[in-house]
Enzyme design. Structure first.
Site, PDB file in Angstrom:
ATOM      1  N   LYS A 214       0.860  -1.175   0.000  1.00  0.00           N
ATOM      2  CA  LYS A 214       0.000   0.000   0.000  1.00  0.00           C
ATOM      3  C   LYS A 214       0.899   1.228   0.000  1.00  0.00           C
ATOM      4  O   LYS A 214       1.734   1.400   0.894  1.00  0.00           O
ATOM      5  CB  LYS A 214      -0.881  -0.015   1.230  1.00  0.00           C
ATOM      6  CG  LYS A 214      -1.835   1.161   1.277  1.00  0.00           C
ATOM      7  CD  LYS A 214      -2.804   1.016   2.416  1.00  0.00           C
ATOM      8  CE  LYS A 214      -3.826   2.121   2.387  1.00  0.00           C
ATOM      9  NZ  LYS A 214      -4.766   2.019   3.511  1.00  0.00           N
ATOM     10  N   LYS A 268      -2.222  -1.525  -3.881  1.00  0.00           N
ATOM     11  CA  LYS A 268      -3.102  -0.364  -3.731  1.00  0.00           C
ATOM     12  C   LYS A 268      -2.273   0.913  -3.735  1.00  0.00           C
ATOM     13  O   LYS A 268      -1.286   0.966  -3.003  1.00  0.00           O
ATOM     14  CB  LYS A 268      -3.855  -0.495  -2.411  1.00  0.00           C
ATOM     15  CG  LYS A 268      -4.773   0.665  -2.068  1.00  0.00           C
ATOM     16  CD  LYS A 268      -5.389   0.436  -0.719  1.00  0.00           C
ATOM     17  CE  LYS A 268      -6.332   1.562  -0.364  1.00  0.00           C
ATOM     18  NZ  LYS A 268      -6.970   1.383   0.928  1.00  0.00           N
TER      19      LYS A 268
HETATM   20  C1  PBG Z   1      -6.787   3.497   5.367  1.00  0.00           C
HETATM   21  C2  PBG Z   1      -7.521   3.291   4.095  1.00  0.00           C
HETATM   22  C3  PBG Z   1      -7.288   4.002   2.923  1.00  0.00           C
HETATM   23  C4  PBG Z   1      -8.213   3.554   1.982  1.00  0.00           C
HETATM   24  C5  PBG Z   1      -8.956   2.531   2.577  1.00  0.00           C
HETATM   25  N1  PBG Z   1      -8.519   2.386   3.890  1.00  0.00           N
HETATM   26  C6  PBG Z   1      -6.250   5.001   2.624  1.00  0.00           C
HETATM   27  C7  PBG Z   1      -6.147   6.187   3.456  1.00  0.00           C
HETATM   28  O1  PBG Z   1      -7.141   6.808   3.833  1.00  0.00           O
HETATM   29  O2  PBG Z   1      -5.009   6.521   3.747  1.00  0.00           O
HETATM   30  C8  PBG Z   1      -8.334   4.088   0.587  1.00  0.00           C
HETATM   31  C9  PBG Z   1      -9.463   3.609  -0.228  1.00  0.00           C
HETATM   32  C10 PBG Z   1      -9.731   4.448  -1.419  1.00  0.00           C
HETATM   33  O3  PBG Z   1      -9.093   5.509  -1.633  1.00  0.00           O
HETATM   34  O4  PBG Z   1     -10.616   4.073  -2.175  1.00  0.00           O
HETATM   35  N2  PBG Z   1      -6.597   2.364   6.123  1.00  0.00           N
END
Ligand code: PBG
Length: 344
Positions: A214, A268
Site C-alpha cells: 500500500k 493499492k
Molecule cells: C486506510 C484506508 C485508505 C483507503 C482505505 N482504507 C487510505 C487512506 O485513507 O489513507 C483508501 C481507499 C480508497 O481511496 O478508495 N486504512
C-alpha cells in the site's frame, strides 16, 4: 499493393511485405469474431469486489461529493445492496465505516467494540445474504481522532501496540462473520499476528488478504471524505505506507506477508502500480488483487461528467488492464455498474 507509390521511396524502397516478412498482426484484428477469438484476457463478474461505505442510522443514504454515484448507506440499506450484488453475481463486498466523531479517540478503541458499525453490518449482511463474501478492514483510521491507521504516541505511530489492537479487532470481525480480514494499515508483523490471533480464536477458516503493498498515495483523497477523516489527518502516512518510488521494497513487503500467512496479496492503488502487480504475480503466483481506489474512480467519473471521455469504456478498459497485469480480482467502486454490463 501499389509498387509505384511515391511514398515507397520514403520508406527506403522496400514494400511493407518485405519489411514485415509478410507477418501482419492486423489480420486477426479485422473483424469482431477474430478479435474475440484471440482475446487474451477477460473480465468477469467473478473478478469484482465491491467496497461499500457504512453510516449509522436507518434508511440513510448519503451522497459523497467527491465520488459521484457512490453513497454511504445505513446497515438496513447495506443489506439491500448486498442482495443486489449477490443477484449480479459479485462474489464479495468490502465494508468501510464512517464512524461518528464522538466515538473516535487517540487509540481508535471503538474498533474493539463487538457492536461497532463494521461488526453490526457484517452480522446483518451474513444473516440476510450468506452467499456473499464479506471482507473487513482491521485498520484503525475510521476510529482514531487523528485519522492515522495506528496508535499515535508522541507524534509516532507505534507499531507493536497497534498490531496487538489490529489483531484483536480482526478476531472480533471474524466473530461477527467476516470471511476475509484485509488489514490496510501496513504495520510490520500484522499479518502473522492476525493469523495467530484468528487461529487461537478458532477462526482457521477466515482468510487474510494482505494490503501487502500500500503506497503513500494522493489517490486516496475522496475516500477520506467518504469516511470523514480528511479534516482530521495530521501530517501524512509516509512512516508506514510505501514510498511510490519503491518496487524492490514492495517485493520484500509481499514476500514477508506471505511468509507470515497471507492467503492473498493486494496492490493499492491500482493503475499507477500495474508494474508491481505484474512483478508480484510473476514472483509468487498467488491470488493477486488490486484496489482501484477512490481517486482512480473519481478521475474517470469527473472526466466522463465533463464529456471528455466515455466513462463506461474507460471503466471497462481500466478493469481489464488489471487482469492483463496479473490480477485475479479487483476492488472497485464500479463493481455493480461493471457487473451489469458484463451480465447484460
Ligand atoms: C486506510 C484506508 C485508505 C483507503 C482505505 N482504507 C487510505 C487512506 O485513507 O489513507 C483508501 C481507499 C480508497 O481511496 O478508495 N486504512
Amino acid at each position: 499493393m501499389n509498387k509505384h507509390s511515391p511514398l515507397k521511396a520514403a520508406i527506403g524502397g522496400r514494400s511493407v511485405d518485405e519489411i514485415t516478412g509478410s507477418r501482419r498482426l492486423r489480420r486477426m484484428r479485422k473483424a469482431d469474431w477474430s478479435r474475440r477469438l484471440v482475446q487474451e484476457n477477460h473480465l468477469k463478474v467473478d473478478d469484482l469486489i465491491w467496497p461499500i461505505f457504512l453510516v449509522d442510522g436507518v434508511n440513510v443514504r448519503e451522497p459523497i461529493d467527491a465520488m459521484p454515484g457512490v453513497e454511504r448507506v445505513s446497515i438496513d440499506l447495506a443489506v439491500k445492496e448486498a442482495e443486489r450484488a449477490a443477484k449480479l453475481g459479485i462474489p464479495a463486498l468490502a465494508t468501510f465505516p464512517r464512524v461518528d466523531g464522538a466515538r473516535k479517540d487517540l487509540t481508535g478503541s471503538h474498533i474493539l467494540d463487538p457492536d461497532n458499525l463494521i461488526n453490526r453490518a457484517t452480522r446483518a449482511i451474513k444473516e440476510a445474504v450468506p452467499q456473499i463474501g464479506v471482507i473487513t478492514d482491521a485498520a484503525l483510521d475510521p476510529f482514531t481522532d487523528h485519522g492515522h491507521d495506528g496508535i499515535l504516541r508522541n507524534g509516532v505511530i507505534v507499531n507493536d501496540e497497534t498490531v496487538e489492537q489490529v489483531a484483536a479487532a480482526a478476531v472480533m470481525q471474524a466473530a461477527a462473520g467476516a470471511d476475509i480480514i484485509a488489514p490496510s494499515d501496513m504495520m510490520d508483523g500484522r499479518i502473522g499476528a492476525i493469523r495467530d490471533a484468528l487461529d487461537a480464536g478458532g477462526f482457521q477458516d477466515v482468510a487474510i488478504m494482505s494490503y501487502a503493498t500500500k503506497f503513500a498515495s494522493a489517490f486516496y483523497g475522496p475516500y477520506r471524505e467518504a469516511i470523514g477523516t480528511s479534516g482530521l489527518l495530521k501530517g501524512d502516512k509516509k512512516t508506514y505506507y510505501l514510498d511510490p518510488a519503491n518496487a524492490a521494497e514492495a517485493l520484500r513487503e509481499a514476500e514477508q506477508d506471505l511468509a507470515e500467512g497471507a492467503d492473498m496479496l493486494m496492490v493499492k492503488p491500482g493503475l499507477p502500480y500495474l508494474d508491481i502487480i505484474r512483478t508480484l504475480k510473476n514472483e509468487f503466483n498467488v491470488p493477486m488483487f488490486a484496489y482501484q481506489v477512490s481517486g482512480e474512480y473519481s478521475m474517470i467519473k469527473a472526466a466522463a461528467a465533463n464529456g471528455w471521455i466515455d466513462g463506461e469504456r474507460a471503466m471497462m478498459e481500466s478493469l481489464l488492464g488489471f487482469k492483463r497485469a496479473g490480477c485475479d480480482g479487483i476492488l472497485t467502486y464500479f463493481a455493480p455498474q461493471a457487473a451489469k454490463l458484463l451480465t447484460a
